[in-house]
Scaffold this motif. Structure first.
Motif, short mmCIF file in Angstrom:
data_model
loop_
_atom_site.label_atom_id
_atom_site.label_comp_id
_atom_site.label_asym_id
_atom_site.label_seq_id
_atom_site.Cartn_x
_atom_site.Cartn_y
_atom_site.Cartn_z
N TRP A 334 5.34 -9.65 4.74
CA TRP A 334 3.96 -9.32 4.41
C TRP A 334 3.05 -9.30 5.64
N ASP A 335 3.43 -9.97 6.71
CA ASP A 335 2.66 -9.84 7.95
C ASP A 335 2.73 -8.40 8.47
N GLN A 336 3.94 -7.84 8.47
CA GLN A 336 4.08 -6.43 8.86
C GLN A 336 3.32 -5.53 7.90
N MET A 337 3.43 -5.81 6.62
CA MET A 337 2.76 -4.97 5.63
C MET A 337 1.24 -5.05 5.77
N SER A 338 0.72 -6.23 6.08
CA SER A 338 -0.73 -6.37 6.26
C SER A 338 -1.21 -5.54 7.44
N ASN A 339 -0.45 -5.55 8.53
CA ASN A 339 -0.81 -4.71 9.68
C ASN A 339 -0.73 -3.24 9.32
N LEU A 340 0.29 -2.88 8.55
CA LEU A 340 0.44 -1.48 8.11
C LEU A 340 -0.75 -1.06 7.26
N LEU A 341 -1.16 -1.92 6.33
CA LEU A 341 -2.26 -1.57 5.43
C LEU A 341 -3.58 -1.47 6.20
N SER A 342 -3.73 -2.29 7.22
CA SER A 342 -4.93 -2.18 8.05
C SER A 342 -4.93 -0.85 8.81
N ASN A 343 -3.78 -0.47 9.38
CA ASN A 343 -3.68 0.82 10.07
C ASN A 343 -3.95 1.98 9.12
N TRP A 344 -3.41 1.88 7.91
CA TRP A 344 -3.63 2.92 6.90
C TRP A 344 -5.10 3.05 6.57
N TYR A 345 -5.75 1.93 6.36
CA TYR A 345 -7.18 1.92 5.99
C TYR A 345 -8.02 2.63 7.04
N TRP A 346 -7.78 2.29 8.31
CA TRP A 346 -8.60 2.88 9.37
C TRP A 346 -8.20 4.32 9.68
N SER A 347 -6.94 4.68 9.47
CA SER A 347 -6.51 6.06 9.70
C SER A 347 -7.09 7.01 8.67
N ARG A 348 -7.25 6.54 7.45
CA ARG A 348 -7.79 7.38 6.38
C ARG A 348 -9.32 7.43 6.39
N LYS A 349 -9.93 6.52 7.12
CA LYS A 349 -11.37 6.30 7.01
C LYS A 349 -12.21 7.55 7.30
N PRO A 350 -11.97 8.31 8.37
CA PRO A 350 -12.85 9.45 8.65
C PRO A 350 -12.93 10.44 7.51
N LEU A 351 -11.78 10.88 6.98
CA LEU A 351 -11.80 11.85 5.89
C LEU A 351 -12.35 11.24 4.61
#
Length: 478
Positions: A334-351
């Motif tokens: 879940w540490d890896q998954m938490s980092n992944l979800l944070s990256n996902w959140y910020w990558s999707r943010k502009p659109l």
């Protein structure tokens, strides 16, 4: 017990079906075999909805990245080349830039095409079952799977997986359970009320039509098949008791006369269906307030006003990003998954932020509930009439081609200042004493300027009031 999967997806709608197909294509050095995915859906019958029928050009591009562009074939989908905005008999053309195209279609046909691709995908099991509850570890509270009931069965089956993805739509049954304290309540300010017009010619074929109705919400019309045209009437909350009478009395007279007969026939033939227009800002997942082992996707996580037709575009764009990130991660870590979800959140943010903010800003402008909003609405229409970048910029934002909140802010406040300029220098209708049916067009006089200056300040403040709340709901998480 129905076995162990790598991923469980609850909800076979747009996002869930697209993600199931995308996960079937994942290959990496860390995985010796393809992922096993279970896609669970309460009913695999064709869904019937009045929204989710327009896919913006950026959504079409996301389908292509997922290898799902063929889902737009064989469903009688209609190419869309842009919009036309209609106000008081005047029309302004807003084409998509650079020959880009969107698509409009019956929502259910598109969903069924996505499900068929998921069924054919290697390693994917599509299961018709109602998910009743999440299975959690008693000690860690980590989500381990779900319990579900198949049709014509009273027993509950357990489906276990390393990762559970909740994509069960705007009326999600598990949103609260997954997000916990991080959840912010959704808000509903209006409804879309829809019917289907038969064999109707729109003012501009293969263009979405936006009718601006004075004193009421906007009306959307777009062709969804060879013979069917969807009409959506935005109605402020609460919905009038006599909805049909409201549409016939207050809305139809302000739409092009060529549509009146078809609208009357549709209202006589069909019941008026309603859909709440809800706003649910996205929150970053994977933190201490969200349950381990489960994440939210699609409208279960993030909703915006459907006026801009951006919901499916955001969902498919989310799937593109998420499926790539999931390729090289251990779902059980879940540490890896938490980092992944944070990256996902910020990558999707502009659109996502651009479309979310735009949807509610445009709804307020096109609804024009008040004299200062009416000034902004008129200025917006005049801004589009200028053509060039005054059209290309806003429609690129709407189409998802230019995902930039800063560009959105620039054009929104350009409209605000242009609205004030129009108020000062454009002729306005005044009563004609000799012929009350034909008002005179008169420019403001110099002695009116002090009052107009005060009004201009109020208009600018109104623009901040409209743009500020949805902007804050997005930037507070930056």
């Amino acid at each position: 017990m129905s076995g162990q999967y790598d991923v469980l997806i609850v909800g076979a709608g747009i996002a869930g079906s697209a993600l199931a197909h995308a996960l079937s294509t994942i290959t990496s050095q860390s995985r010796a075999s393809p992922l096993r995915v279970a896609l669970l859906e309460r009913s695999l019958a064709e869904p019937d909805r009045i929204v989710g029928e327009l896919l913006q050009p950026a959504g079409v591009a996301a389908l292509q990245k997922l290898g799902l562009e063929s889902c737009l074939e064989g469903i009688d989908a209609i190419p869309e080349h842009g919009y036309c905005v209609v106000q008081s008999g005047q029309i302004v053309h807003i084409p998509y830039p650079d020959g880009r195209q969107g698509r409009s279609f019956h929502h259910g046909r598109f969903v069924m095409a996505l499900r068929e691709h998921a069924k054919r995908a290697p390693g994917v099991d599509v299961v018709e079952a109602t998910v009743n509850e999440l299975i959690e570890c008693q000690h860690t509270k980590r989500v381990l799977g779900v319990r579900a009931t198949r049709p014509n069965s009273t027993g509950r089956e357990s489906f276990l997986a390393d990762l559970v993805i909740i994509a069960d739509g705007c009326f999600s049954n598990f949103r609260n359970a997954v997000l916990g304290k991080a959840l912010r309540d959704s808000s509903t300010r209006s409804h879309f009320c829809g019917v289907i017009l038969k064999d109707t010619q729109l003012p501009m074929p293969q263009h979405g039509t936006v009718g601006l109705v004075q004193g009421h919400g906007p009306v959307l019309l777009y062709q969804i098949s060879e013979h069917d045209t969807r009409m959506l009437v935005a109605v402020k909350h609460p919905v009038p008791h006599d909805l049909k009478g409201h549409i016939l009395r207050d809305v139809v007279p302000q739409l092009p006369a060529s549509l009146h007969v078809a609208i009357h026939e549709a209202l006589d033939r069909d019941r008026i269906r309603r859909m709440p227009n809800s706003f649910l800002p996205a929150v970053e997942q994977g933190g201490k307030y969200t349950k381990q082992g489960a994440i939210l996707l699609g409208d279960a996580w993030n909703m915006r006003h459907p006026l801009t037709g951006g919901g499916m575009t955001v969902a498919l764009h989310d799937v593109v990003i998420l499926s790539k990130l999931l390729a090289n991660v251990d779902f059980r870590n879940w540490d890896q998954m938490s980092n992944l979800l944070s990256n996902w959140y910020w990558s999707r943010k502009p659109l996502a932020s651009t479309i979310n903010i735009l949807s509610f800003a445009l709804y307020d402008l096109f609804g024009a509930d008040g004299e200062h909003l009416a000034v902004l609405q008129k200025g917006c229409f005049k801004y589009f009439e200028c053509g060039g970048e005054c059209v290309r910029g806003p429609v690129s934002l709407l189409a998802g081609i230019s995902p930039s909140p800063s560009l959105l802010a620039y054009h929104f406040f350009a409209v605000a200042f242009y609205s004030i300029w129009v108020m000062f220098f454009h002729p306005r209708p005044v009563v004609n004493e000799s012929d009350s049916d034909k008002p005179l067009m008169v420019s403001p006089q110099l002695w009116e300027y002090p009052g107009l200056a005060v009004r201009g300040v109020k208009v600018l403040w109104t623009a901040f009031v409209v743009f500020g709340p949805p902007l804050w709901s997005e930037i507070r998480w930056w």
